[in-house]
Enzyme design. Structure first.
Site, PDB file in Angstrom:
ATOM      1  N   TYR A  44       0.830  -1.208   0.000  1.00 63.15           N
ATOM      2  CA  TYR A  44       0.000   0.000   0.000  1.00 63.15           C
ATOM      3  C   TYR A  44       0.865   1.257   0.000  1.00 63.15           C
ATOM      4  O   TYR A  44       0.436   2.325  -0.424  1.00 63.15           O
ATOM      5  CB  TYR A  44      -0.879   0.042   1.262  1.00 63.15           C
ATOM      6  N   GLY A  45       2.087   1.143   0.516  1.00 60.04           N
ATOM      7  CA  GLY A  45       2.922   2.321   0.768  1.00 60.04           C
ATOM      8  C   GLY A  45       3.350   3.108  -0.448  1.00 60.04           C
ATOM      9  O   GLY A  45       3.868   4.215  -0.317  1.00 60.04           O
ATOM     10  N   CYS A  75      -1.951  -1.786   9.854  1.00 61.48           N
ATOM     11  CA  CYS A  75      -1.153  -1.309   8.726  1.00 61.48           C
ATOM     12  C   CYS A  75      -0.905   0.180   8.933  1.00 61.48           C
ATOM     13  O   CYS A  75      -1.864   0.955   9.047  1.00 61.48           O
ATOM     14  CB  CYS A  75      -1.930  -1.548   7.428  1.00 61.48           C
ATOM     15  N   ASN A  76       0.357   0.581   9.016  1.00 65.43           N
ATOM     16  CA  ASN A  76       0.670   1.991   9.231  1.00 65.43           C
ATOM     17  C   ASN A  76       0.183   2.874   8.087  1.00 65.43           C
ATOM     18  O   ASN A  76      -0.334   3.976   8.309  1.00 65.43           O
ATOM     19  CB  ASN A  76       2.182   2.167   9.394  1.00 65.43           C
ATOM     20  N   THR A  77       0.343   2.390   6.853  1.00 68.05           N
ATOM     21  CA  THR A  77      -0.062   3.190   5.690  1.00 68.05           C
ATOM     22  C   THR A  77      -1.561   3.401   5.680  1.00 68.05           C
ATOM     23  O   THR A  77      -2.051   4.520   5.478  1.00 68.05           O
ATOM     24  CB  THR A  77       0.390   2.493   4.384  1.00 68.05           C
ATOM     25  N   GLU A 154       6.598 -10.165   2.019  1.00 67.79           N
ATOM     26  CA  GLU A 154       5.411 -10.807   1.428  1.00 67.79           C
ATOM     27  C   GLU A 154       5.744 -12.183   0.841  1.00 67.79           C
ATOM     28  O   GLU A 154       4.888 -13.045   0.746  1.00 67.79           O
ATOM     29  CB  GLU A 154       4.814  -9.921   0.333  1.00 67.79           C
ATOM     30  N   THR A 187       4.065  -2.468   9.800  1.00 73.25           N
ATOM     31  CA  THR A 187       3.839  -3.714  10.541  1.00 73.25           C
ATOM     32  C   THR A 187       4.521  -4.917   9.904  1.00 73.25           C
ATOM     33  O   THR A 187       4.661  -5.955  10.542  1.00 73.25           O
ATOM     34  CB  THR A 187       2.331  -3.987  10.709  1.00 73.25           C
TER      35      THR A 187
END
Length: 257
Positions: A44-45, A75-77, A154, A187
């Site tokens: 996502y980042g 998720c930080n993003t 991932e 994370t």
């Protein structure tokens, strides 16, 4: 079904949020958990804010179909981009986010730089800049964007020469600088802690925000009187948008179940 017995939902851009779920299982062993990893759309980042918002709402809707009593945005993003909109939309259940654990790093009060490893979007968002402003007088804070690191994790690659050389290259910009601590602002990153220690040395403290997020989750469950009082050990269900056995196997390995 009583609200207390309903599961807790977690979502992340992929397998990273499992680092937060791992802490939640330790602190709340009697709860049932449903985890959704959006590995199909990871990372996502590097996406736009609007894309991340859309994906975050899709993940939340999916979890709500399973009748979850709370959602952890692991998720930080996604937290940076979507947490306010999610809370404004789903007002009936607790929605807990995660942010870089800068406060405990600053409170160590050690000499040297506090490095924050995160995705480019997390570091670019207003939420992060507010956090930096809050502590900039107390510490020498250095943001370190790490595009490409999520992709390793991932695939289940969390140690070895590939990760090691990637991390060495990232930290080469700080060569000769004293580093007091590293804050893991994604994370996914706790899974490469061991390799990071090899690169930086054991004297550098590595901090992530998982425990703080899970403590906040427990606090909200207690406040709303929806914590599970059963004595049975909870069940864990793992879902992933990739819909492949391999990613579920990687998830279980990272979760250590």
């Amino acid at each position: 079904m009583s609200t207390k017995n309903m599961p807790i939902g977690f979502f992340d851009s992929g397998v990273g949020g499992l680092s937060v779920l791992r802490e939640a299982i330790k602190l709340l062993p009697n709860e049932d958990f449903i985890y959704f990893g959006d590995s199909l759309n990871a990372p996502y980042g590097v996406k736009s804010v609007d894309e991340v918002k859309e994906l975050s709402f899709h993940a939340s809707e999916l979890l709500l179909e399973y009748k979850v009593k709370a959602i952890v945005v692991a998720c930080n993003t996604a937290t940076s981009a979507a947490i306010e909109d999610l809370r404004n939309t789903y007002k009936d259940i607790p929605i807990i986010g995660i942010e870089p654990a800068l406060k405990p790093a600053v409170e160590l009060n050690r000499k040297g730089k506090v490095v924050i490893m995160a995705t480019p979007m997390t570091l670019a968002e207003r939420k992060f800049h507010s956090l930096m402003e809050k502590y900039k007088e107390n510490a020498d804070i250095v943001p370190l964007p790490c595009p490409g690191l999520v992709e390793y994790i991932e695939k289940g690659i969390v140690e070895g020469e590939g990760i090691n050389s990637f991390l060495r290259e990232k930290f080469s910009t700080l060569k000769g600088e004293k580093i007091s601590s590293v804050v893991l602002g994604c994370t996914h990153y706790p899974f490469i802690k061991r390799e990071l220690s090899k690169v930086l040395g054991s004297e550098v403290v590595i901090i992530d925000g998982s425990k703080g997020t899970v403590t906040q989750l427990k606090r909200q469950l207690l406040n709303k009187d929806i914590i599970n009082n059963n004595d049975d050990i909870g069940k864990i269900k793992i879902l992933n948008s990739l819909d492949s056995k391999e990613i579920i196997d990687i998830s279980k390995k990272l979760l250590e179940i």
